[in-house]
Design an enzyme around this catalytic site. Structure first.
Site, PDB file in Angstrom:
ATOM      1  N   ASP A  13     -10.701  -8.880   7.603  1.00  0.00           N
ATOM      2  CA  ASP A  13     -12.104  -8.829   7.182  1.00  0.00           C
ATOM      3  C   ASP A  13     -12.717 -10.225   7.139  1.00  0.00           C
ATOM      4  OD1 ASP A  13     -12.094  -6.130   7.001  1.00  0.00           O
ATOM      5  OD2 ASP A  13     -12.375  -6.001   4.845  1.00  0.00           O
TER       6      ASP A  13
ATOM      7  N   TYR B 238       0.803  -1.216   0.000  1.00  0.00           N
ATOM      8  CA  TYR B 238       0.000   0.000   0.000  1.00  0.00           C
ATOM      9  C   TYR B 238       0.840   1.271   0.000  1.00  0.00           C
ATOM     10  CZ  TYR B 238      -3.964  -3.039   1.185  1.00  0.00           C
ATOM     11  OH  TYR B 238      -4.929  -4.015   1.187  1.00  0.00           O
TER      12      TYR B 238
ATOM     13  N   ASP C 268      -2.409 -18.228   2.175  1.00  0.00           N
ATOM     14  CA  ASP C 268      -3.549 -18.923   1.583  1.00  0.00           C
ATOM     15  C   ASP C 268      -4.061 -20.023   2.503  1.00  0.00           C
ATOM     16  OD1 ASP C 268      -1.036 -19.980   1.089  1.00  0.00           O
ATOM     17  OD2 ASP C 268      -1.515 -20.747  -0.896  1.00  0.00           O
TER      18      ASP C 268
ATOM     19  N   ASP D 278      -5.056  -6.842   5.885  1.00  0.00           N
ATOM     20  CA  ASP D 278      -6.275  -6.175   5.449  1.00  0.00           C
ATOM     21  C   ASP D 278      -7.314  -7.206   5.022  1.00  0.00           C
ATOM     22  OD1 ASP D 278      -8.095  -4.284   4.645  1.00  0.00           O
ATOM     23  OD2 ASP D 278      -6.964  -3.600   2.907  1.00  0.00           O
TER      24      ASP D 278
ATOM     25  N   LYS E 217       4.079 -15.400   2.847  1.00  0.00           N
ATOM     26  CA  LYS E 217       4.057 -16.170   1.600  1.00  0.00           C
ATOM     27  C   LYS E 217       5.512 -16.453   1.211  1.00  0.00           C
ATOM     28  CE  LYS E 217       1.729 -18.064  -1.841  1.00  0.00           C
ATOM     29  NZ  LYS E 217       0.972 -19.321  -1.615  1.00  0.00           N
TER      30      LYS E 217
END
Length: 375
Positions: free
Chosen positions: A268, A150, A240, A264, A207
């Site tokens: 959620d 970001y 994942d 982020d 990851k």
């Protein structure tokens, strides 16, 4: 010295109502904060400033310099929500409401986001998962907030040469995921400190099988752990796989620490374990100040209708009392009051179901009043 003298009599709060339902729910947060202050003999004073879409409408930018100055001069910041379809655009040269949120995090150097995910017993039926899956869910998402994709270098441009597979000319774009060692070190320490106050387990999300930034992430997290937090259990999980395990075994997690974009998305997802984003608060912490906000968005479709759920905003006030003002009794009182209101069957529309009596479904202001009554 002047700030310390002021702290003896009052705390200064910067209010950022923002867009959509923001003004409605922040009013309930202030209502509860004032009630706690009256009970504890603590005074709160407020300065309201613009951020997000309303700031774009007022002055053409999502984070006016005046807003950032007010926030820096305050003891804490309480934000409601930003954004809405009115300001949606893919034009990279036009301001977006989310730039205000990213900008204030960067401007206040808020590098740690804490998002607790707890399933209230009274709302277990609101989750789409089976009760036995969400039973005992009590986890904390610790998200790095000022680095990563970001905030990395980005660009969109026209590639006349059409280099690469296909070879056709056209637009190209890139965003850079970058982390510095110290950024990973400090967020790892935050996670381990939080775990020491909870159940003593940290799950580090990365990851590392693909990304070099994730390999650095894993190395630094382990180095911090081995040197200073060997008493805390540490496990690694690929992002994942984490997304899957949050659905299949959420109660097994205690503290999850993750970089910005992964956090982020996963926070959620974790929020939906509770059945409604309207129930989840968050704290964004730096070394000198903090910002508190609900985890949900601005819900422009219900703005102005008086039906939004204010409990996430109210629980953000709870976190403010804990982390910024060390008013633990006041924070405990808010948690107890919210729990009692829910146990009595009171609901806003987003957390009501077919079994909820019609006279127990209330609007935004009435839900705030109920919490105050239980204080």
């Amino acid at each position: 010295m002047e700030k310390e003298a002021r702290r003896m009599t009052a705390y200064q709060i910067c209010l950022l109502p923002g867009d959509g339902i923001g003004p409605e729910i922040i009013a309930e947060g202030v209502k509860v904060l004032d009630a706690v202050g009256a009970k504890a003999g603590v005074a709160f004073s407020y300065t309201t400033a613009a951020i997000g879409g309303c700031a774009i409408d007022e002055c053409g930018e999502a984070l006016p310099a005046a807003t950032l100055e007010v926030a820096k001069a305050s003891d804490a910041v309480l934000l409601a929500a930003v954004g809405g379809p009115k300001w949606d655009t893919t034009d990279p040269d036009k301001p977006r409401p989310e730039q205000g949120l990213l900008g204030i995090r960067k401007g206040l150097e808020l590098y740690t986001n804490l998002r607790p995910v707890t399933v209230f017993d009274a709302l277990s039926s609101a989750s789409t998962l089976k009760p036995e899956v969400i039973d005992g869910v009590d986890l904390m998402m610790v998200r790095e907030l000022t680095g990563g994709l970001y905030f990395g270098a980005r660009e969109r441009f026209y590639d006349e040469a059409g280099a690469g597979v296909g070879g056709a000319a056209g637009q190209r774009a890139y965003d850079t995921l970058e982390y510095r060692e110290y950024e990973i070190d400090r967020i790892a320490r935050q996670a381990f400190e939080v775990a020491r106050k909870r159940r003593g387990k940290v799950t580090s999300v990365d990851k590392a099988n693909v990304l070099e930034s994730s390999r650095l992430w894993r190395e630094v997290v382990h180095r911090v752990h081995d040197a200073d937090y060997p008493d805390v259990e540490l496990e690694d999980i690929l992002v994942d796989n984490c997304a899957m395990q949050l659905i299949t075994r959420p109660a097994d997690f205690d503290v999850l620490v993750t970089e910005n974009m992964f956090g982020d998305i996963l926070s959620d997802e974790a929020a939906q374990l509770t059945g409604s984003l309207g129930m989840l608060a968050s704290a964004s912490l730096g070394d000198s100040t903090a910002l508190y906000e609900p985890s949900h968005g601005s819900a422009p479709d219900i703005a102005g209708k008086g039906i939004a759920n204010p409990l996430a905003q109210i629980l953000s006030v709870e976190m403010m009392l804990r982390y910024s003002f060390n008013l633990q009794q006041g924070a405990d009182d808010i948690r107890r009051a919210v729990t009692e209101v829910l146990d009595e069957g009171w609901r806003t529309g987003d957390i009501a179901d077919a079994s909820t009596p019609e006279d127990r479904v209330v609007g935004t202001a009435r839900m705030g009043d109920l919490v105050v009554e239980h204080l």
